[in-house]
Design a protein around this motif. Structure first.
Motif, PDB file in Angstrom:
ATOM      1  N   SER A  28      42.024  14.927  -0.437  1.00 26.18           N
ATOM      2  CA  SER A  28      43.134  13.993  -0.598  1.00 26.18           C
ATOM      3  C   SER A  28      44.393  14.507   0.089  1.00 26.18           C
ATOM      4  N   LEU A  29      44.578  15.828   0.109  1.00 21.26           N
ATOM      5  CA  LEU A  29      45.712  16.394   0.840  1.00 21.26           C
ATOM      6  C   LEU A  29      45.541  16.190   2.342  1.00 21.26           C
ATOM      7  N   LEU A  30      44.302  16.319   2.835  1.00 21.87           N
ATOM      8  CA  LEU A  30      44.039  16.044   4.248  1.00 21.87           C
ATOM      9  C   LEU A  30      44.284  14.572   4.568  1.00 21.87           C
ATOM     10  N   PHE A  31      43.871  13.693   3.665  1.00 21.41           N
ATOM     11  CA  PHE A  31      44.128  12.264   3.848  1.00 21.41           C
ATOM     12  C   PHE A  31      45.628  12.001   3.935  1.00 21.41           C
ATOM     13  N   LEU A  32      46.376  12.620   3.039  1.00 20.18           N
ATOM     14  CA  LEU A  32      47.824  12.425   3.030  1.00 20.18           C
ATOM     15  C   LEU A  32      48.453  12.975   4.307  1.00 20.18           C
ATOM     16  N   ALA A  33      47.945  14.115   4.788  1.00 18.39           N
ATOM     17  CA  ALA A  33      48.477  14.689   6.024  1.00 18.39           C
ATOM     18  C   ALA A  33      48.196  13.773   7.214  1.00 18.39           C
ATOM     19  N   GLY A  34      46.983  13.240   7.285  1.00 14.96           N
ATOM     20  CA  GLY A  34      46.652  12.327   8.377  1.00 14.96           C
ATOM     21  C   GLY A  34      47.465  11.048   8.324  1.00 14.96           C
ATOM     22  N   SER A  58      37.592   9.529   7.686  1.00  8.84           N
ATOM     23  CA  SER A  58      36.551  10.470   7.250  1.00  8.84           C
ATOM     24  C   SER A  58      36.748  10.864   5.791  1.00  8.84           C
ATOM     25  N   THR A  59      37.984  11.177   5.419  1.00  9.36           N
ATOM     26  CA  THR A  59      38.242  11.552   4.029  1.00  9.36           C
ATOM     27  C   THR A  59      38.043  10.360   3.098  1.00  9.36           C
ATOM     28  N   TRP A  60      38.415   9.146   3.549  1.00  8.33           N
ATOM     29  CA  TRP A  60      38.201   7.979   2.694  1.00  8.33           C
ATOM     30  C   TRP A  60      36.717   7.727   2.485  1.00  8.33           C
ATOM     31  N   LEU A  61      35.900   7.964   3.509  1.00 10.38           N
ATOM     32  CA  LEU A  61      34.455   7.822   3.346  1.00 10.38           C
ATOM     33  C   LEU A  61      33.913   8.838   2.346  1.00 10.38           C
ATOM     34  N   MET A  62      34.528  10.032   2.295  1.00 13.31           N
ATOM     35  CA  MET A  62      34.156  11.006   1.270  1.00 13.31           C
ATOM     36  C   MET A  62      34.465  10.455  -0.119  1.00 13.31           C
ATOM     37  N   PHE A  63      35.627   9.836  -0.277  1.00 17.91           N
ATOM     38  CA  PHE A  63      35.981   9.244  -1.568  1.00 17.91           C
ATOM     39  C   PHE A  63      35.001   8.125  -1.933  1.00 17.91           C
ATOM     40  N   PHE A  80      31.255   0.132 -14.691  1.00 17.17           N
ATOM     41  CA  PHE A  80      31.943   1.348 -14.257  1.00 17.17           C
ATOM     42  C   PHE A  80      33.308   1.024 -13.642  1.00 17.17           C
ATOM     43  N   VAL A  81      33.390  -0.111 -12.934  1.00 20.81           N
ATOM     44  CA  VAL A  81      34.631  -0.490 -12.254  1.00 20.81           C
ATOM     45  C   VAL A  81      35.765  -0.639 -13.254  1.00 20.81           C
ATOM     46  N   GLY A  82      35.476  -1.257 -14.421  1.00 16.89           N
ATOM     47  CA  GLY A  82      36.514  -1.447 -15.421  1.00 16.89           C
ATOM     48  C   GLY A  82      36.714  -0.253 -16.328  1.00 16.89           C
ATOM     49  N   VAL A  83      35.600   0.390 -16.713  1.00 13.44           N
ATOM     50  CA  VAL A  83      35.704   1.533 -17.612  1.00 13.44           C
ATOM     51  C   VAL A  83      36.418   2.703 -16.934  1.00 13.44           C
ATOM     52  N   ARG A  84      36.041   2.991 -15.697  1.00 17.03           N
ATOM     53  CA  ARG A  84      36.684   4.072 -14.947  1.00 17.03           C
ATOM     54  C   ARG A  84      37.660   3.457 -13.942  1.00 17.03           C
ATOM     55  N   TRP A  85      38.651   2.741 -14.473  1.00 17.40           N
ATOM     56  CA  TRP A  85      39.572   1.986 -13.620  1.00 17.40           C
ATOM     57  C   TRP A  85      40.408   2.895 -12.732  1.00 17.40           C
ATOM     58  N   LEU A  86      40.711   4.126 -13.190  1.00 21.48           N
ATOM     59  CA  LEU A  86      41.507   5.026 -12.362  1.00 21.48           C
ATOM     60  C   LEU A  86      40.729   5.438 -11.120  1.00 21.48           C
ATOM     61  N   ASP A  87      39.434   5.705 -11.257  1.00 22.30           N
ATOM     62  CA  ASP A  87      38.603   6.020 -10.097  1.00 22.30           C
ATOM     63  C   ASP A  87      38.595   4.858  -9.106  1.00 22.30           C
ATOM     64  N   THR A  88      38.508   3.635  -9.642  1.00 22.65           N
ATOM     65  CA  THR A  88      38.504   2.451  -8.772  1.00 22.65           C
ATOM     66  C   THR A  88      39.840   2.283  -8.069  1.00 22.65           C
ATOM     67  N   LEU A  89      40.931   2.522  -8.801  1.00 26.08           N
ATOM     68  CA  LEU A  89      42.264   2.339  -8.235  1.00 26.08           C
ATOM     69  C   LEU A  89      42.530   3.312  -7.097  1.00 26.08           C
ATOM     70  N   VAL A  92      40.684   2.341  -3.869  1.00 27.22           N
ATOM     71  CA  VAL A  92      41.326   1.260  -3.125  1.00 27.22           C
ATOM     72  C   VAL A  92      42.648   1.716  -2.522  1.00 27.22           C
ATOM     73  N   LEU A  93      43.399   2.531  -3.269  1.00 29.51           N
ATOM     74  CA  LEU A  93      44.698   3.035  -2.814  1.00 29.51           C
ATOM     75  C   LEU A  93      44.676   4.558  -2.862  1.00 29.51           C
ATOM     76  N   PRO A  94      44.144   5.214  -1.829  1.00 31.89           N
ATOM     77  CA  PRO A  94      44.001   6.674  -1.855  1.00 31.89           C
ATOM     78  C   PRO A  94      45.323   7.421  -1.998  1.00 31.89           C
ATOM     79  N   LEU A  95      46.453   6.802  -1.653  1.00 32.56           N
ATOM     80  CA  LEU A  95      47.735   7.481  -1.809  1.00 32.56           C
ATOM     81  C   LEU A  95      48.079   7.720  -3.277  1.00 32.56           C
ATOM     82  N   LEU A  96      47.335   7.096  -4.195  1.00 34.16           N
ATOM     83  CA  LEU A  96      47.567   7.301  -5.623  1.00 34.16           C
ATOM     84  C   LEU A  96      46.703   8.423  -6.201  1.00 34.16           C
TER      85      LEU A  96
END
Length: 225
Positions: A28-34, A58-63, A80-89, A92-96
């Motif tokens: 995620s730090l590499l994603f943020l740097a890119g 590449s990093t988003w594909l890892m996520f 899973f999408v609703g129960v683990r909503w933070l993982d889903t969020l 969709v928005l890797p900056l979070l």
């Protein structure tokens, strides 16, 4: 010869999360740097723009791959999408992804018998780090959305950082504010996160002070009548 039964899905999911949380945080730090390079670097900075785009995807594909594995190991199916909503969020928005700092901390604690910091120091340090990463991410997003908008007051990255600091601290001077729909959407999210993080830091600091004063009172010899 009997075979050992397969471990339950939640147990396998927990082990997977413990093993991948730290590498994914580094990703995620590499994603943020890119992403930061693509936003801040001049448009003619080639081939670095193409390389940063490759890094981001590449990093988003890892996520995405990690999300698919979590979905399969959870045994929840579409729930899973609703129960683990933070993982889903954060997919969709890797900056979070800084919002997952609590899980990163939990993964670190699994590798140590005893925590190195007190509970209050840990909450304050991880909330502060989350605030810094979220503020930087929001600054990049708002600067990218606002810099060319008509009537915008955020024209430079410095303006965006100043706006993020004022928003996270709940001060809100109003001298710099987003004018676009998506810029204001980012601002609303940062306001909510700022209130939560500020509450965590101030609440932990207050609890720590109360604990210190209580210990001092217990050590004080009783007054003579």
């Amino acid at each position: 010869m009997s075979q050992r039964p397969a471990p339950e899905a939640p147990a396998r999911l927990t082990r997977w999360e413990q093993r991948t949380e730290l590498p994914l945080f580094a990703a995620s730090l590499l994603f943020l740097a890119g992403y930061a390079f693509r936003v801040l670097a001049p448009h003619d900075a080639q081939p670095w723009h193409d390389l940063s785009l490759i890094l981001v995807w590449s990093t988003w594909l890892m996520f995405l791959a990690d999300y698919a594995v979590r979905l399969r190991l959870s045994g929840l199916g579409a729930r899973f999408v609703g129960v683990r909503w933070l993982d889903t969020l954060v997919l969709v928005l890797p900056l979070l992804r800084p919002l997952r700092m609590v899980k990163v901390y939990s993964a670190v604690q699994q590798r140590h018998d005893r925590p190195r910091l007190t509970l209050y120091a840990r909450v304050m340090s991880y909330a502060s780090l989350s605030a810094v990463l979220l503020g930087f991410s929001a600054s990049l997003a708002v600067y990218r959305l606002e810099r060319e908008a008509p009537g915008a007051s955020i024209r430079t990255f410095g303006d965006a950082v100043w706006w993020a600091c004022a928003t996270l601290s709940t001060v809100g001077y109003g001298d710099a504010a987003p004018v676009t729909f998506w810029g204001r959407t980012v601002a609303a999210g940062l306001m909510a996160c700022g209130l939560a993080l500020l509450g965590a830091v101030t609440g932990s600091f207050s609890s720590w002070l109360i604990q210190v004063f209580t210990r001092e009172d217990e050590k004080r010899p009783p007054e003579r009548g």
